[in-house]
Write a protein that holds these residues in place. Structure first.
Motif, PDB file in Angstrom:
ATOM      1  N   ILE A 118       0.857  -1.185   0.000  1.00  0.00           N
ATOM      2  CA  ILE A 118       0.000   0.000   0.000  1.00  0.00           C
ATOM      3  C   ILE A 118       0.892   1.233   0.000  1.00  0.00           C
ATOM      4  O   ILE A 118       1.994   1.229   0.541  1.00  0.00           O
ATOM      5  N   PRO A 121      -1.445   4.226   4.629  1.00  0.00           N
ATOM      6  CA  PRO A 121      -2.651   3.772   5.323  1.00  0.00           C
ATOM      7  C   PRO A 121      -3.839   4.704   5.123  1.00  0.00           C
ATOM      8  O   PRO A 121      -4.986   4.262   5.210  1.00  0.00           O
ATOM      9  N   SER A 127      -5.529   2.056  -0.054  1.00  0.00           N
ATOM     10  CA  SER A 127      -5.814   1.355   1.193  1.00  0.00           C
ATOM     11  C   SER A 127      -7.310   1.185   1.440  1.00  0.00           C
ATOM     12  O   SER A 127      -7.792   0.064   1.598  1.00  0.00           O
ATOM     13  N   ARG A 131      -9.042  -2.282   1.018  1.00  0.00           N
ATOM     14  CA  ARG A 131      -9.551  -2.977   2.206  1.00  0.00           C
ATOM     15  C   ARG A 131     -11.009  -3.373   2.032  1.00  0.00           C
ATOM     16  O   ARG A 131     -11.413  -4.487   2.390  1.00  0.00           O
ATOM     17  N   GLU A 149       4.299  -0.880   3.455  1.00  0.00           N
ATOM     18  CA  GLU A 149       3.950   0.492   3.089  1.00  0.00           C
ATOM     19  C   GLU A 149       5.067   1.057   2.231  1.00  0.00           C
ATOM     20  O   GLU A 149       6.221   1.140   2.660  1.00  0.00           O
ATOM     21  N   GLU A 267      -7.484  -1.426  10.471  1.00  0.00           N
ATOM     22  CA  GLU A 267      -6.452  -0.662   9.790  1.00  0.00           C
ATOM     23  C   GLU A 267      -5.422  -1.609   9.179  1.00  0.00           C
ATOM     24  O   GLU A 267      -5.326  -2.777   9.526  1.00  0.00           O
ATOM     25  N   PHE A 268      -4.599  -1.057   8.284  1.00  0.00           N
ATOM     26  CA  PHE A 268      -3.819  -1.937   7.411  1.00  0.00           C
ATOM     27  C   PHE A 268      -2.889  -2.866   8.178  1.00  0.00           C
ATOM     28  O   PHE A 268      -2.625  -3.969   7.737  1.00  0.00           O
ATOM     29  N   TRP A 271      -4.400  -6.343   8.757  1.00  0.00           N
ATOM     30  CA  TRP A 271      -4.907  -7.107   7.619  1.00  0.00           C
ATOM     31  C   TRP A 271      -4.334  -8.513   7.591  1.00  0.00           C
ATOM     32  O   TRP A 271      -4.838  -9.374   6.906  1.00  0.00           O
TER      33      TRP A 271
END
Length: 272
Positions: A118, A121, A127, A131, A149, A267-268, A271
């Motif tokens: 990504i 975030p 993102s 998501r 990231e 949030e990322f 994941w």
């Protein structure tokens, strides 16, 4: 002196040149309307997100997810650019989920257990939309083996090409710009899927801007679309027009995030 920063789509180089040409036109139009203190050039020394909340901001462009997440009520919406790139639908845009050219993945479900890249975030395209596309496939809030990231969509493309990541979501405007001006960068990737669409990246001004100033900015943007002298810059940017959207138009982006988080896909960093 006002601050002007339009840093979202300035690479590859032809885009930066066209963006400065657009600002030069806007500056002249605003100055003719009596607005003083306008910089001759766009500020390229300040980080794009550092410009958004500056009280001296005259014009900038933000991402839709940061807008609904932190900027609503703290800046004023001016207008949302409409681009001609594939994947755009009026003021709406989507992301392309990419994988390496030789990946065996044929659907989003096939990405389970891979590394996702990504750009940030807080990115809507890299993102939030990503998501939302993956959340229905997650099990106990998990899907990917890891998330990296990268700092930019271009770097995410490079990570997938080099095998450092198995997939990424790239906004259709960036994808279109790179395909046109830096096509070799896409040689190692292919599009696997598209995300849902949502409102694109709005132009904003400072929260303290008067209604009159916002109206002047909108008039200047409309004039930039009509000006024959800017035809080349508009073509380079893929710029068709500007639409005026409301807070309500951006609310679906917040709902996408809320629904994914409610489903346990947060949030990322969560994941994996």
């Amino acid at each position: 002196m006002f601050l002007a920063s339009l840093a979202m789509y300035v690479t590859p180089p032809p885009l930066g040149q066209a963006t400065q040409e657009l600002w030069s036109f806007l500056r002249a139009h605003l100055a003719d309307a009596g607005l003083a203190g306008l910089p001759e050039r766009l500020d390229t020394g300040i980080a794009h997100d550092e410009a958004w909340l500056r009280p001296d901001l005259i014009l900038s462009q933000t991402c839709g997810y940061p807008y609904v997440k932190t900027l609503r009520g703290r800046v004023r919406l001016v207008a949302t650019p409409v681009y001609s790139h594939p994947g755009c639908d009026g003021p709406l845009m989507r992301s392309f989920v990419i994988v390496s050219r030789d990946s065996g993945a044929r659907s989003l479900a096939d990405l389970r257990g891979t590394i996702a890249a990504i750009n940030s975030p807080d990115s809507n395209s890299g993102s939030n939309l990503f998501r939302a596309a993956i959340a229905p496939l997650a099990e106990n809030g998990r899907f990917f083996a890891g998330v990296v990231e990268t700092g930019s969509h271009g770097a995410s493309i490079d990570a997938v090409s080099a095998g450092r990541a198995g997939c990424a979501a790239i906004d259709c405007i960036t994808f279109g710009n790179i395909r046109r001006f830096d096509p070799q960068r896409l040689g190692g990737v292919r599009v696997l899927a598209e995300t849902a669409c949502g409102p694109g990246l709005p132009f904003i001004t400072a929260a303290g801007a008067s209604d009159e100033r916002v109206a002047l900015l909108r008039q200047a943007l409309a004039a930039a679309i009509a000006a024959p002298a800017l035809a080349g810059a508009r073509d380079t940017l893929g710029l068709v027009r500007f639409d005026v959207l409301s807070d309500g138009d951006y609310e679906p982006l917040a709902r996408l995030a809320e629904e994914a988080i409610a489903a346990g896909y947060g949030e990322f960093g969560a994941w994996t």
